[in-house]
Design an enzyme around this catalytic site. Structure first.
Site, PDB file in Angstrom:
ATOM      1  N   SER A  38      45.028  70.968  75.376  1.00 30.32           N
ATOM      2  CA  SER A  38      45.983  70.863  74.262  1.00 30.32           C
ATOM      3  C   SER A  38      47.276  70.194  74.739  1.00 30.32           C
ATOM      4  O   SER A  38      48.214  70.041  73.976  1.00 30.32           O
ATOM      5  CB  SER A  38      46.313  72.259  73.715  1.00 30.32           C
ATOM      6  OG  SER A  38      46.976  73.010  74.722  1.00 30.32           O
ATOM      7  N   GLY A  39      47.308  69.809  75.996  1.00 33.41           N
ATOM      8  CA  GLY A  39      48.582  69.383  76.591  1.00 33.41           C
ATOM      9  C   GLY A  39      48.912  67.914  76.404  1.00 33.41           C
ATOM     10  O   GLY A  39      48.133  67.106  75.870  1.00 33.41           O
ATOM     11  N   ASP A  40      50.100  67.611  76.908  1.00 31.17           N
ATOM     12  CA  ASP A  40      50.675  66.293  76.764  1.00 31.17           C
ATOM     13  C   ASP A  40      49.875  65.217  77.512  1.00 31.17           C
ATOM     14  O   ASP A  40      49.576  64.149  76.977  1.00 31.17           O
ATOM     15  CB  ASP A  40      52.101  66.414  77.356  1.00 31.17           C
ATOM     16  CG  ASP A  40      52.888  65.171  77.170  1.00 31.17           C
ATOM     17  OD1 ASP A  40      52.980  64.731  76.006  1.00 31.17           O
ATOM     18  OD2 ASP A  40      53.393  64.623  78.171  1.00 31.17           O
TER      19      ASP A  40
ATOM     20  N   ALA B 184      46.751  65.202  78.363  1.00 23.29           N
ATOM     21  CA  ALA B 184      45.468  64.965  77.711  1.00 23.29           C
ATOM     22  C   ALA B 184      45.649  64.054  76.494  1.00 23.29           C
ATOM     23  O   ALA B 184      44.903  63.091  76.305  1.00 23.29           O
ATOM     24  CB  ALA B 184      44.847  66.300  77.296  1.00 23.29           C
TER      25      ALA B 184
ATOM     26  N   LYS C  17      48.456  65.070  90.137  1.00 25.58           N
ATOM     27  CA  LYS C  17      49.525  65.439  91.049  1.00 25.58           C
ATOM     28  C   LYS C  17      50.462  66.445  90.380  1.00 25.58           C
ATOM     29  O   LYS C  17      50.435  66.537  89.162  1.00 25.58           O
ATOM     30  CB  LYS C  17      50.295  64.195  91.480  1.00 25.58           C
ATOM     31  CG  LYS C  17      51.112  63.575  90.344  1.00 25.58           C
ATOM     32  CD  LYS C  17      51.829  62.359  90.814  1.00 25.58           C
ATOM     33  CE  LYS C  17      53.304  62.510  90.832  1.00 25.58           C
ATOM     34  NZ  LYS C  17      53.981  62.728  89.569  1.00 25.58           N
TER      35      LYS C  17
ATOM     36  N   ASP D 218      46.062  59.297  91.528  1.00 23.88           N
ATOM     37  CA  ASP D 218      47.366  58.671  91.691  1.00 23.88           C
ATOM     38  C   ASP D 218      47.301  57.498  90.734  1.00 23.88           C
ATOM     39  O   ASP D 218      46.631  56.490  91.026  1.00 23.88           O
ATOM     40  CB  ASP D 218      47.576  58.196  93.131  1.00 23.88           C
ATOM     41  CG  ASP D 218      48.971  57.623  93.306  1.00 23.88           C
ATOM     42  OD1 ASP D 218      49.423  56.865  92.414  1.00 23.88           O
ATOM     43  OD2 ASP D 218      49.623  57.928  94.313  1.00 23.88           O
ATOM     44  N   HIS D 219      47.929  57.619  89.574  1.00 21.86           N
ATOM     45  CA  HIS D 219      47.644  56.618  88.539  1.00 21.86           C
ATOM     46  C   HIS D 219      48.105  55.219  88.950  1.00 21.86           C
ATOM     47  O   HIS D 219      47.628  54.230  88.420  1.00 21.86           O
ATOM     48  CB  HIS D 219      48.195  57.034  87.176  1.00 21.86           C
ATOM     49  CG  HIS D 219      49.672  56.881  87.020  1.00 21.86           C
ATOM     50  ND1 HIS D 219      50.578  57.744  87.589  1.00 21.86           N
ATOM     51  CD2 HIS D 219      50.420  55.957  86.364  1.00 21.86           C
ATOM     52  CE1 HIS D 219      51.806  57.357  87.279  1.00 21.86           C
ATOM     53  NE2 HIS D 219      51.744  56.283  86.536  1.00 21.86           N
TER      54      HIS D 219
ATOM     55  N   ASP E 190      58.024  63.287  93.591  1.00 23.15           N
ATOM     56  CA  ASP E 190      57.439  62.766  92.353  1.00 23.15           C
ATOM     57  C   ASP E 190      56.891  61.350  92.536  1.00 23.15           C
ATOM     58  O   ASP E 190      55.873  61.001  91.939  1.00 23.15           O
ATOM     59  CB  ASP E 190      58.523  62.783  91.262  1.00 23.15           C
ATOM     60  CG  ASP E 190      57.971  62.521  89.878  1.00 23.15           C
ATOM     61  OD1 ASP E 190      56.915  63.092  89.553  1.00 23.15           O
ATOM     62  OD2 ASP E 190      58.595  61.745  89.112  1.00 23.15           O
TER      63      ASP E 190
ATOM     64  N   HIS F 247      52.880  57.676  94.939  1.00 21.57           N
ATOM     65  CA  HIS F 247      52.737  56.283  94.486  1.00 21.57           C
ATOM     66  C   HIS F 247      53.242  55.279  95.527  1.00 21.57           C
ATOM     67  O   HIS F 247      52.572  54.302  95.845  1.00 21.57           O
ATOM     68  CB  HIS F 247      53.495  56.063  93.175  1.00 21.57           C
ATOM     69  CG  HIS F 247      53.188  57.069  92.103  1.00 21.57           C
ATOM     70  ND1 HIS F 247      51.924  57.556  91.895  1.00 21.57           N
ATOM     71  CD2 HIS F 247      53.972  57.673  91.170  1.00 21.57           C
ATOM     72  CE1 HIS F 247      51.946  58.418  90.882  1.00 21.57           C
ATOM     73  NE2 HIS F 247      53.185  58.513  90.433  1.00 21.57           N
TER      74      HIS F 247
ATOM     75  N   LYS G 137      65.356  57.138  88.507  1.00 19.44           N
ATOM     76  CA  LYS G 137      65.437  57.252  87.042  1.00 19.44           C
ATOM     77  C   LYS G 137      66.770  56.653  86.618  1.00 19.44           C
ATOM     78  O   LYS G 137      67.712  56.585  87.409  1.00 19.44           O
ATOM     79  CB  LYS G 137      65.418  58.724  86.634  1.00 19.44           C
ATOM     80  CG  LYS G 137      64.188  59.480  87.112  1.00 19.44           C
ATOM     81  CD  LYS G 137      63.155  59.605  86.022  1.00 19.44           C
ATOM     82  CE  LYS G 137      61.960  60.424  86.454  1.00 19.44           C
ATOM     83  NZ  LYS G 137      60.710  59.971  85.813  1.00 19.44           N
TER      84      LYS G 137
ATOM     85  N   LYS H 270      63.055  49.118  83.540  1.00 20.55           N
ATOM     86  CA  LYS H 270      61.802  49.568  84.134  1.00 20.55           C
ATOM     87  C   LYS H 270      61.264  48.408  84.963  1.00 20.55           C
ATOM     88  O   LYS H 270      61.115  47.295  84.448  1.00 20.55           O
ATOM     89  CB  LYS H 270      60.820  49.905  83.009  1.00 20.55           C
ATOM     90  CG  LYS H 270      59.384  50.062  83.438  1.00 20.55           C
ATOM     91  CD  LYS H 270      59.052  51.500  83.671  1.00 20.55           C
ATOM     92  CE  LYS H 270      57.625  51.651  84.181  1.00 20.55           C
ATOM     93  NZ  LYS H 270      57.408  52.924  84.841  1.00 20.55           N
TER      94      LYS H 270
HETATM   95  C1  BG6 Z   1      54.694  59.877  87.267  1.00 20.46           C
HETATM   96  C2  BG6 Z   1      55.955  60.624  87.489  1.00 20.46           C
HETATM   97  O1  BG6 Z   1      53.778  60.115  88.306  1.00 20.46           O
HETATM   98  O2  BG6 Z   1      54.983  58.483  87.213  1.00 20.46           O
HETATM   99  C3  BG6 Z   1      56.991  60.305  86.423  1.00 20.46           C
HETATM  100  O3  BG6 Z   1      55.695  62.017  87.481  1.00 20.46           O
HETATM  101  C4  BG6 Z   1      57.183  58.824  86.296  1.00 20.46           C
HETATM  102  O4  BG6 Z   1      58.232  60.946  86.697  1.00 20.46           O
HETATM  103  C5  BG6 Z   1      55.849  58.118  86.167  1.00 20.46           C
HETATM  104  O5  BG6 Z   1      57.982  58.583  85.156  1.00 20.46           O
HETATM  105  C6  BG6 Z   1      56.014  56.615  86.219  1.00 20.46           C
HETATM  106  O6  BG6 Z   1      54.784  56.024  85.962  1.00 20.46           O
HETATM  107  P1  BG6 Z   1      54.667  54.609  85.267  1.00 20.46           P
HETATM  108  O7  BG6 Z   1      53.219  54.353  85.192  1.00 20.46           O
HETATM  109  O8  BG6 Z   1      55.335  54.737  83.935  1.00 20.46           O
HETATM  110  O9  BG6 Z   1      55.429  53.663  86.157  1.00 20.46           O
END
Ligand code: BG6
Length: 479
Positions: free
Chosen positions: A15-17, A19, A148, A177-178, A235, A240, A338, A343
């Site tokens: 039910s989470g974000d 997902a 993570k 690790d996306h 984080d 990453h 941040k 970005k």
């Molecule tokens: C996540 C962090 O792993 O990566 C977040 O927990 C961060 O804090 C995010 O905002 C950044 O990922 P992306 O794919 O938006 O660069």
């Protein structure tokens, strides 16, 4: 043509974000491409008492931004089932087991299971142990996916790992690790293998320094509670940034398969030059955002669920070195924060004059733009390499290759279903990353920083630029 895959997914935290934002859209896109068709089912679990219909409604809602094909979304959602679940209650696992085997039969999934931990990390071990004790594992494949953070330190990561490995072998554990699912991070390895000149250029003879920047314009948003326990070091750097360094710095793998790639990556992490506590301040800079110059953006300490005296860092810049023949003497400058002006996720490889030997212009910088998404490309001295006719980066590929992009979670889901661990973090890599980061964390925890020390919408504290200036270098990405 996609090959259809089959499995029952059990999503803890259904039910989470995460997902709703990442997993359901990724599964839906795989459904649209035919990677998932008839032979899959998803069980979402969480504490709240939802019906299947209600749950399916939330799944369809999560797809509204990516598609308007209502019929397909409806059909897709019929593969979703909900099970109210208390992670500590054994009876609930028995109910889950029954439902999963019923769905195995109904959808003919070959008894394959993907257990996806989209829940708070403190429950990872408990869930894995119950999967074992209540006998949920089957004679198909059983893959455990862990989001993570994988621990908060070397010691806690070891503890977590041993609780997982009571039930799952290392080969069954997929640590997400996306960033490893992102298109340009994946292309880096492919380009290295295809382009001999580029591959030959990646060493201390030709490279002056490497810069990894993962800058974000957003603040912590609604994740203050989590962020207070993490900070940007845990984080972004521990996972990453480390993994990106692994991809840039690894030796050439014998093949593009998981075993060969992890073999050379493992060596990178093992060769991280030890950082002594007294060297931390010289090599790492931390920061925390304050308001912006108009006062319309909140300071970190004023965010929800954040201690008004918090000493958690929202910015880090650092210099890492590798102790091996290929890279010794080359600084790897890393930076993440941040509330920076934009970005930008990118890798800048800055060459020295010696690259002339390879037919590359002196003082060239090759930049892999990872994101924002529409910037997926390689720049050579700021010019798109395709437009700039940069011969040395040409590789014999179909130009369409850059348009074959999938979202990170889709790439990683396919890998999980295929049993391909190339783009996941292995345990020994993670241990070395934690050992390195722990030294910085412990040193920082011993000293009270003077926070906030950068304004929102700026490039972080001045010390981040000074870190490179004292080596005669400067950041390539400088808004
Ligand atoms: C996540 C962090 O792993 O990566 C977040 O927990 C961060 O804090 C995010 O905002 C950044 O990922 P992306 O794919 O938006 O660069």
């Amino acid at each position: 043509m996609a090959t259809e895959k089959s499995a029952v997914f059990i999503i803890f935290g259904g039910s989470g974000d995460l997902a709703h934002r990442k997993l359901y859209p990724a599964l839906y896109n795989l459904y649209k491409t035919g990677d998932l068709k008839e032979h899959f089912a998803v069980i979402g679990t969480a504490r709240r008492p939802w019906s299947d219909d209600y749950y399916r409604g939330t799944v369809v809602d999560s797809l509204k931004d990516i598609d308007d094909d209502e019929k397909a979304m409806e059909e897709f959602s019929k593969h979703f089932f909900y099970q109210s679940h208390d992670v500590t209650d054994s009876d609930h696992y028995i109910a889950l087991k029954k439902l999963a085997s019923k769905l195995d039969d109904q959808f003919q999934t070959g008894h394959n299971r993907v257990y996806y931990m989209a829940i708070a990390p403190r429950f990872f071990g408990t869930v894995a142990e119950h999967i074992n004790s209540e006998g949920l594992k089957t004679d198909g494949f059983n893959r455990l996916v862990i989001e993570k953070p994988f621990g908060r330190s070397f010691d806690s990561a070891c503890e977590l790992n041993s609780s997982l490995t009571k039930t799952f072998s290392e080969s069954e554990i997929y640590r997400m690790d996306h960033y490893l699912g992102k298109f340009m991070v994946q292309q880096l390895t492919r380009i290295r293998l295809k382009n001999r000149t580029f591959e030959k250029s990646l060493n201390n003879k030709y490279v002056s320094n490497v810069q990894v920047t993962l800058a974000e314009s957003l603040g912590v948003e609604d994740r203050g509670g989590y962020y207070e326990t993490a900070g940007v070091l845990r984080d972004m750097v521990q996972n990453h940034i480390m993994q990106i360094i692994g991809a840039v710095a690894m030796d050439e793998p014998a093949k593009l398969d998981s075993e060969s790639i992890h073999e050379v990556k493992r060596d990178v992490f093992a060769s991280l030059k030890d950082l002594k506590p007294e060297e931390v301040d010289k090599n790492f800079v931390r920061g925390q955002y304050g308001e912006d110059d108009t006062g319309s953006l909140k300071a970190y300490r004023d965010e929800d669920n954040v201690d008004p005296k918090s000493n958690i860092e929202t910015f880090v810049a650092g210099k890492m070195m590798l102790d091996n023949d290929r890279w010794s003497g080359v600084p790897f400058y890393v930076r993440s924060g941040k509330r920076m002006p934009a970005k930008s996720s990118r890798i800048d490889i800055v060459y020295n004059d010696a690259v002339k030997e390879l037919g590359i212009n002196p003082n060239t910088t090759v930049t892999f733009l990872i994101e924002p998404e529409n910037g997926n490309s390689i720049l050579v001295n700021g010019v798109d390499y395709q437009e700039g006719n940069q011969d040395f980066l040409k590789f014999p590929e179909d130009p369409k290759y850059f348009s074959q992009e999938r979202e990170a979670y889709e790439n990683l889901m396919i890998d999980i279903l295929d049993g391909n661990k190339i783009h996941f973090t292995l345990w020994d890599e993670l241990q070395n990353a934690w050992k390195y980061v722990d030294v910085i964390r412990q040193q920082w925890d011993n000293e009270t920083p003077d926070f906030p020390n950068y304004m929102s919408n700026t490039m972080g504290p001045d010390a981040a630029s000074e870190l490179l200036e004292k080596d005669g270098n400067s950041w390539i990405w400088d808004d």
